[in-house]
Design a protein around this motif. Sequence first.
Motif, PDB file in Angstrom:
ATOM      1  N   LEU A  24       6.242   2.083  -5.234  1.00  0.00           N
ATOM      2  CA  LEU A  24       5.087   2.269  -4.361  1.00  0.00           C
ATOM      3  C   LEU A  24       5.242   3.517  -3.503  1.00  0.00           C
ATOM      4  CD1 LEU A  24       4.383  -1.403  -3.326  1.00  0.00           C
ATOM      5  CD2 LEU A  24       3.107   0.054  -4.885  1.00  0.00           C
ATOM      6  N   ALA A  25       6.465   3.771  -3.016  1.00  0.00           N
ATOM      7  CA  ALA A  25       6.658   4.945  -2.172  1.00  0.00           C
ATOM      8  C   ALA A  25       6.389   6.207  -2.980  1.00  0.00           C
ATOM      9  CB  ALA A  25       8.077   4.947  -1.607  1.00  0.00           C
ATOM     10  N   ALA A  77       2.627   6.429  -3.583  1.00  0.00           N
ATOM     11  CA  ALA A  77       1.895   6.782  -2.365  1.00  0.00           C
ATOM     12  C   ALA A  77       2.087   8.251  -2.029  1.00  0.00           C
ATOM     13  CB  ALA A  77       2.371   5.903  -1.210  1.00  0.00           C
ATOM     14  N   ALA A  78       3.330   8.745  -2.226  1.00  0.00           N
ATOM     15  CA  ALA A  78       3.593  10.142  -1.896  1.00  0.00           C
ATOM     16  C   ALA A  78       2.747  11.061  -2.778  1.00  0.00           C
ATOM     17  CB  ALA A  78       5.075  10.439  -2.078  1.00  0.00           C
ATOM     18  N   TRP A 113       0.043  10.322  -4.427  1.00  0.00           N
ATOM     19  CA  TRP A 113      -1.385  10.121  -4.172  1.00  0.00           C
ATOM     20  C   TRP A 113      -1.824  10.871  -2.910  1.00  0.00           C
ATOM     21  CZ3 TRP A 113      -4.195   6.101  -1.094  1.00  0.00           C
ATOM     22  CH2 TRP A 113      -5.550   6.087  -1.432  1.00  0.00           C
ATOM     23  N   LEU A 114      -0.994  10.768  -1.858  1.00  0.00           N
ATOM     24  CA  LEU A 114      -1.374  11.415  -0.600  1.00  0.00           C
ATOM     25  C   LEU A 114      -1.376  12.939  -0.759  1.00  0.00           C
ATOM     26  CD1 LEU A 114      -2.147  10.711   2.258  1.00  0.00           C
ATOM     27  CD2 LEU A 114       0.230  10.944   2.921  1.00  0.00           C
ATOM     28  N   TRP A 115      -0.423  13.454  -1.539  1.00  0.00           N
ATOM     29  CA  TRP A 115      -0.367  14.896  -1.771  1.00  0.00           C
ATOM     30  C   TRP A 115      -1.621  15.353  -2.511  1.00  0.00           C
ATOM     31  CZ3 TRP A 115       1.941  19.010  -0.034  1.00  0.00           C
ATOM     32  CH2 TRP A 115       1.983  20.176  -0.804  1.00  0.00           C
ATOM     33  N   LYS A 143      -4.536  13.757  -2.588  1.00  0.00           N
ATOM     34  CA  LYS A 143      -5.684  13.555  -1.704  1.00  0.00           C
ATOM     35  C   LYS A 143      -5.816  14.748  -0.757  1.00  0.00           C
ATOM     36  CE  LYS A 143      -8.815  11.476   0.796  1.00  0.00           C
ATOM     37  NZ  LYS A 143     -10.198  11.493   0.321  1.00  0.00           N
TER      38      LYS A 143
END
Lengths: 301, 648
Positions: B517-518, B521-522, B524-526, B528
């Motif tokens: 997940l980490a 998430a990393a 995905w956030l980058w 986004k």
Amino acid sequence: MTLILDLLPRFALWFVLAPLLPGIINKVKAWVAGRRGPPVLQLYYDLARLWRKGVVLSTLASPGFVFGPAVAWVAVMGAALLLPLGPAGGAPGFRGDMLVLIYLLALARFGTAWAAMETGSAFEGMGVAREVSYAVLAEAALITAMLALCVQTGSTSLAAMLAPAAGADAALLAAGLFVVLLAENCRVPFDDPNTHLELTMIHEVMVLDHSGPPLAVILHGASVKLLLFALLLTEAVLPVGKLAPGVAAAALAGGVLAVTVGAGLVESLLARLAFRRVPLLLTTAFLLCLFALLMAWKGGA
Amino acid sequence: MTGTWLAIAGAGMLLSLLAGFRAPNGWLAAFGAGAAGALGAAVTVFAEGGTWEFRPAASLGGEAIHLRLDAVSAFFLALFGLVGGAGAVYARSYWSEAAHPRTAGAGRFWWSLLLLCLGLVLLTANGLHFLMAWELFTLAAYYLVTLDRRGREVRAAGWLYLAASHLAALCLFAFFSLLAARTGSWELGPLRDRPELAPLFWLALFGFGLKAGMFPLHVWLPSAHANAPSHVSAILSGVTIKIGIYGLVRFSGWLPAPPAAGWVVAALGVASAVLGVAFALGQHDLKRLLAYHSVENIGIILIGLGFAMVAADQGQAAWGQLALAGGLLHVWNHGLFKALLFFAAGALVHATGTREMSRLGGLWRAMPWTASLFALGAAAISGLPPLNGFVSEWLVFLGLFDATLAHGPAAWAAIPAAVLLGLTGALALACFVKVCGVVLLGAPRSAAASHAHECAPAQRAAMVALGSGCVAIGLAPVFFWPVLARAVADWQPAWGGVVAPAPLAALSRVHAALALLAGAAAVWLWRKAGRNGLRRAVTWDCGYAAPTARMQYTAGSFAGIITGWFEWILRPVRHAPRPLEILPARVSCGQHTPETVLEYVVEPAGGAVMRLALAARRFQHGRVQAYLFYLLMGVAALAALVFLGGSP
């Protein structure tokens, strides 16, 4: 599969409810000061706005500047999901999961601290130094509090530790955990979320250079952490496991509300401490937890 | 099967000794085969169970050769094979012929000898041969530390290492000879039913503890590890100090220990853990800082071992097994991530030419591989989930918590130990945030740091191998439990078979989910952030007109709050001359943390001995009359003794 289906609603609950708490604190502060204050849902509006915005990156920053907040958010969310929710149940607990919770919070600290150090700013270095230094004492207090709960219930799993009420040591434990809550969430008297002077900030200065979605993730993570500590405090003190589901849910909600209002009142009525006095207060919190541990020990022996 | 593997290992090591000076690639191949043989032997012992023994009809020094490999020694052998092999790959390119024409060959030779003798220490079951191999590996390590002996500091560090090692060896000579005198043979083996041997444990604790770098006997460690070439620092820190732990584990399991021993080991462990990390925070030399973290991690291992000894004394199998398993797993973990960190530090130091953290900064840009692998090692050593450091600390914690819940006398020690272990974790996190922030992130603080370059592919490969070891133990600790269980069962057979504690499977799942997940998430956030639009701008500096890299927060200021709390033992030395002119042009201020035990205890004691020796030298002046007078006085004193005492 059932595990995921079981986790999803609780994830949704944490995700949706957490940003409410800073709103409540701000409302309490406004009420004490005789202002109208921002709406309770202000943080939701802020998060939605930030999520749509572009990102300004420091010229020095690596992708770790964005990865850090993401990892921290996952870690805080993971810690939250480990916490049992009274009648809503918890993740399948295991022995020693309370240590996983404490160390997930440490991972979150590493993530935010890493991101802050990316910018090479002296202000942010200062904030990180304060954050990681005071966290040392806060972590000692938190581990002592967990030990007290373990000794009281004879278990090292969160679900069993948090079900019964704390005994005679409830007041000590509550006071100790409340101080840890204020320190870990950077509230007055440790830090002032409203300050605008970089030199005196801890948490706020660490996110000075963040913007857009990463900032939204950081703010949301911070609100989840606040809810996590408020819930931990409530469950440690109230016998949530022994109540009927409806009553337990109401007790939890009431407890969290009381803690939040308490944090707001502290913030309205107290000035923040000088930095050199901060370790003193945290040591006091540690001692409160230690006395709670000793009382639990006497009760169990 | 084990014998075949060990024959491969031995042959490989001997070949690499011969090839060391002349044929670098042949050396690497032979050494690789040797390391693989050692790993294979260890895996076979774990897979087949039981103990492998070998008694050839040959003797050395008048003693019959006796080799033996059980789960405890195989546990250490596996680590030595892995880190030694990775280190050889790293060393081949780091200390190459081109860069160090004078010393490269010697470096390879001593490297092979060091690992060969370490392996022999693990294998031999004869006290005399143990001492021979011990002495030889100490010498090999000395020559490795002083490989580049042009620097004064290097020679001083080497001398201190040699002196301290011989003090340890002296204790071990006493230990093994007393053991041999009381048992009538140099053979080593389980002697748990001989309570009169218990006091010998204190000698072993001093000798092995000094070698392991336990506080306050760690005085030699920081300077030796800091001044040695980085591949040597890695092997010293990752492997060589573990041989001290091996000695303690081995002989606390084989021989009876005094009842107080477990408490003392645990207390020394707690002191090493907390003070090791406190000293680390005060350092501004990157490698010296890492060296102090070895003291900290040895402390964590000793906490596990000490509580296991207490448990063995009190017949408490349940939490004793957890504590020992945690301590042993931390031996592996520390070997992996500390070697990784020293390899990365070596690459950083090589690229910039300095170990001073205040001259580094922003190195992630030039050295992305090294920086990410250093960050991985930093997260692992700080005990963060989902990496391996957390798994072993968690096992030790579980042992301590269960000891508390057992409401026995051990609880009074377990409570402070648990709190202080938590404190150690938080301090280590603070220290590694400091290192990563100051060295890897931000802006370069010197020209050297801005012209850095990435290290060679072979060095990266060695680091990746160790890093994947850290990740593997972190994500799937449950697969490593059988190995631990076997070693624990061998240590204390009275505890019987060990069952897997169920939570390890749960922890594996949590760790795997967290890593997945980490990572998601990393990414995905980058993405986004990229979709919303990324813009670069200078770091917020309050609108200051001329920001420079030197305005960044320094390592010293960063650690200032915590080093202030530990001032009573760190005793930092400050140079801050007060500016006296009205408009001072230059003001300077500096602070450095000395090795307190060395400068305030060992050196004064050494000075006192030297002064006594000088005073005694006045009796020797070359005047024959006076010497005759001494003789006369001596004879008179003897006569008086005979008269008064009444000789038998």
